[in-house]
Motif scaffolding. Structure first.
Motif, PDB file in Angstrom:
ATOM      1  N   ASP A 156       0.858  -1.189   0.000  1.00 19.29           N
ATOM      2  CA  ASP A 156       0.000   0.000   0.000  1.00 19.29           C
ATOM      3  C   ASP A 156       0.897   1.243   0.000  1.00 19.29           C
ATOM      4  O   ASP A 156       0.786   2.107   0.870  1.00 19.29           O
ATOM      5  N   ASP A 169      -1.549   8.600  10.568  1.00 21.10           N
ATOM      6  CA  ASP A 169      -2.373   7.911   9.583  1.00 21.10           C
ATOM      7  C   ASP A 169      -3.616   7.292  10.239  1.00 21.10           C
ATOM      8  O   ASP A 169      -3.517   6.672  11.298  1.00 21.10           O
ATOM      9  N   HIS A 218      -2.085  -0.078  11.771  1.00 19.76           N
ATOM     10  CA  HIS A 218      -1.773  -1.412  11.257  1.00 19.76           C
ATOM     11  C   HIS A 218      -0.278  -1.514  11.003  1.00 19.76           C
ATOM     12  O   HIS A 218       0.429  -0.506  10.996  1.00 19.76           O
ATOM     13  N   HIS A 230      -1.853  12.379  -1.726  1.00 16.02           N
ATOM     14  CA  HIS A 230      -1.568  11.156  -2.478  1.00 16.02           C
ATOM     15  C   HIS A 230      -2.756  10.201  -2.552  1.00 16.02           C
ATOM     16  O   HIS A 230      -2.625   9.105  -3.090  1.00 16.02           O
ATOM     17  N   ASP A 231      -3.888  10.591  -1.979  1.00 18.29           N
ATOM     18  CA  ASP A 231      -5.061   9.709  -1.955  1.00 18.29           C
ATOM     19  C   ASP A 231      -6.207  10.203  -2.827  1.00 18.29           C
ATOM     20  O   ASP A 231      -7.221   9.510  -2.938  1.00 18.29           O
TER      21      ASP A 231
END
Ligand code: NOJ
Length: 549
Positions: free
Chosen positions: A66, A208, A109, A334-335
């Protein structure tokens, strides 16, 4: 004049922060992937632009399942991107140039390659190693069904089965198992990570998925009942604080704990939450006893409409002020689709369908998009608070919507069964020169193909060129620094035609944007800067912003 200079502990309140997506910024070692030395070599670009800080998206060891947000070790550098020594050199050079450094922290995560996850897989069901993550038995007669109906943001169930039959939770890609924040070892490990980078001199952290850490893991786990609603959309359907994993009240304890670590440094380290939650709830993350700031994506999500933007600005300022924070503004990252393209899509456009049409349905007028993007930027830079600028927007780069599906790297593509094209179109490596392999990105090719028209947008094509987007950003940032005084904004409603936004920061700084499709009279005053040259007919054209004294 208020001093917002970099030596103040609250330098971030009105800072302009430049987001570097390292693997797409500059490739010093010629392997096609951007790296830390590439960033260091190009820091003069940032200093010349006039930003206050850079935020580095993840550069940690990662298999890039990712784009680096699958972190295998939070306290090291991916060997393909460099070494800790390279990071130290980058930070030292940034500081020498007067730039603050913000690093990305990914606490929700890890990568499935993280030592802890490998231990958890090996140790088996019921083991302490599995407690650091969220492992559960499945439902159904032989546990063949996922434990709940929770959906991954990237598509499909948020649960993945392992060979011994248990399932683990991954709110994002399968390669990103969620950590269990009820576990003290997880909490302590992230305190260590905060200290590790703070000791190396970083000035702040971008957090994040800040709103997802605290989860209601009491048994039995609750179904959401609306599996079709994924990601943050589900929040709108539940009373605040009651969602099993988004924006729970307990998440704030984590940030109060972090604040004690961040405040143990001089100057205190700052942080900004990536929390896709509604305004007033989002501001809670920015409380002074927590992170200081939270990204406000409302401006980014607003249509190019004067009334909508006026409401977004008013509400955003009020919610930030209510907790003592400053507002934040974002147009690109960036998303999301780059705003030079996105702002031209009619409201309600299905962005994925647009990407699948390779940017043809509807087609976007490139020049008109750039004009609108420049107007949106000058508007943003005049707002009180801090602005986050994404690499390449200072060049006016459009979204590369036409990437062939064979080259896509975003896990969204595969995990949605090749339905959603994903975010690669805003991650195409930057053009620095008008010719040469990968337009100066590196000696080799680039990890995503750059379209030929990138040559026109290259730094080399714009540097020193009057009227270029790069020079507009430079001028605007220089001027903004001089004009900054206080955090006030007053709307100027008298005589403002429909479709026009006008506000004053103070007596010497007014900003007027014409979002309508007809020229309007240019308000009186000294013109300090315009997003495009004025016609000289005393009018402000459509999609144009002017700063006036
Ligand atoms: C938000 C990041 O910005 C995005 O790129 C990433 O995919 C998710 N969080 C998961 O880490």
């Amino acid at each position: 004049m208020t001093d917002f200079s970099s030596h103040r502990p609250d330098w971030w309140r009105q800072a302009v922060v430049y987001q570097v997506y390292p693997r797409s910024f500059a490739d010093a070692d010629g392997d096609g992937l951007g790296d830390l030395r590439g960033v260091t070599d190009r820091l003069s670009h940032l200093a010349g632009l006039g930003v206050d800080a850079l935020w580095l998206s993840p550069f940690y060891p990662s298999e890039l399942a990712d784009g680096g947000y699958d972190v295998a070790d939070h306290r090291d550098v991916d060997p393909r991107l460099g070494s800790l020594a390279d990071f130290d050199a980058l930070a030292a050079e940034a500081h020498r140039l007067g730039l603050k450094v913000i690093v990305d922290l990914v606490p929700n995560h890890t990568s499935h390659q993280h030592l802890w996850f490998q231990e958890a897989l090996a140790a088996g069901p019921g083991s302490p190693a599995r407690e650091r993550y969220v492992f559960r038995d499945g439902r159904g007669p032989s546990g063949e069904l996922p434990p709940t109906d929770w959906q991954s943001v990237f598509g499909g169930s948020a649960w993945q089965r392992v060979p011994d039959g248990q399932w683990y939770l991954h709110l994002f890609a399968r390669e990103q198992p969620d950590l269990n924040w009820d576990h003290e070892e997880v909490r302590e490990d992230f305190r260590t990570t905060l200290r590790f980078w703070s000791d190396r001199g970083v000035d702040g952290f971008r957090v994040d998925v800040a709103h997802a850490l605290a989860k209601d893991l009491t048994e039995p786990l609750r179904d959401l009942g609306s599996p079709e609603l994924v990601g943050e959309d589900v929040l709108a359907h539940l009373p605040p604080g009651t969602h099993p994993f988004y924006d729970r009240d307990e998440v704030h304890e984590i940030y109060r704990d972090w604040r004690r670590v961040l405040d143990s440094y001089t100057p205190p380290r700052t942080a900004v939450a990536e929390a896709w939650v509604p305004g007033a709830r989002r501001a809670l993350y920015a409380r002074p006893e927590e992170l200081n700031q939270a990204f406000n994506f409302d401006y980014l999500q607003a249509s190019w409409d004067a009334e909508e933007i006026r409401t977004v600005v008013t509400d955003s300022l009020a919610t930030a002020r209510a907790v003592g924070a400053s507002a934040t503004w974002v147009l690109s990252n960036h998303d999301v689709l780059r705003h030079a393209s996105r702002l031209m899509l009619p409201p309600g456009t299905d962005e994925n369908a647009w990407l699948l049409s390779n940017g043809h349905a509807p087609s976007v007028d490139e020049a008109a998009g750039l004009r609108r993007a420049r107007a949106a930027t000058l508007l943003m830079l005049a707002l009180p608070g801090s602005s986050y600028v994404y690499q390449g927007e200072e060049l006016g780069l459009p979204e590369v919507a036409e990437l062939p599906v064979e080259v896509l790297q975003d896990p969204l593509w595969e995990q949605t069964g090749r339905v959603r094209k994903g975010r690669d179109g805003c991650r195409v490596p930057l053009p620095w020169t008008t010719t040469g392999p990968s337009y100066g990105f590196g000696a080799a090719g680039a990890w995503l193909p750059q379209p030929p028209y990138f040559a026109r947008y290259a730094v080399e094509a714009q540097e020193g060129v009057q009227g270029s987007t790069l020079e507009l950003y430079r001028t605007a940032l220089r001027l903004r620094r001089k004009l900054l005084d206080g955090e006030e904004l007053g709307w100027l409603r008298d005589d403002t035609p429909p479709g026009v936004l006008a506000f004053a920061r103070h007596d010497g700084w007014r900003c007027v944007t014409n979002l309508s499709d007809v020229p309007v009279p240019l308000p009186p005053g000294e013109v300090l800067l315009t997003s495009v040259p004025l016609d000289g007919d005393g009018r402000l054209g459509p999609d144009t912003t002017v700063w006036l004294a």
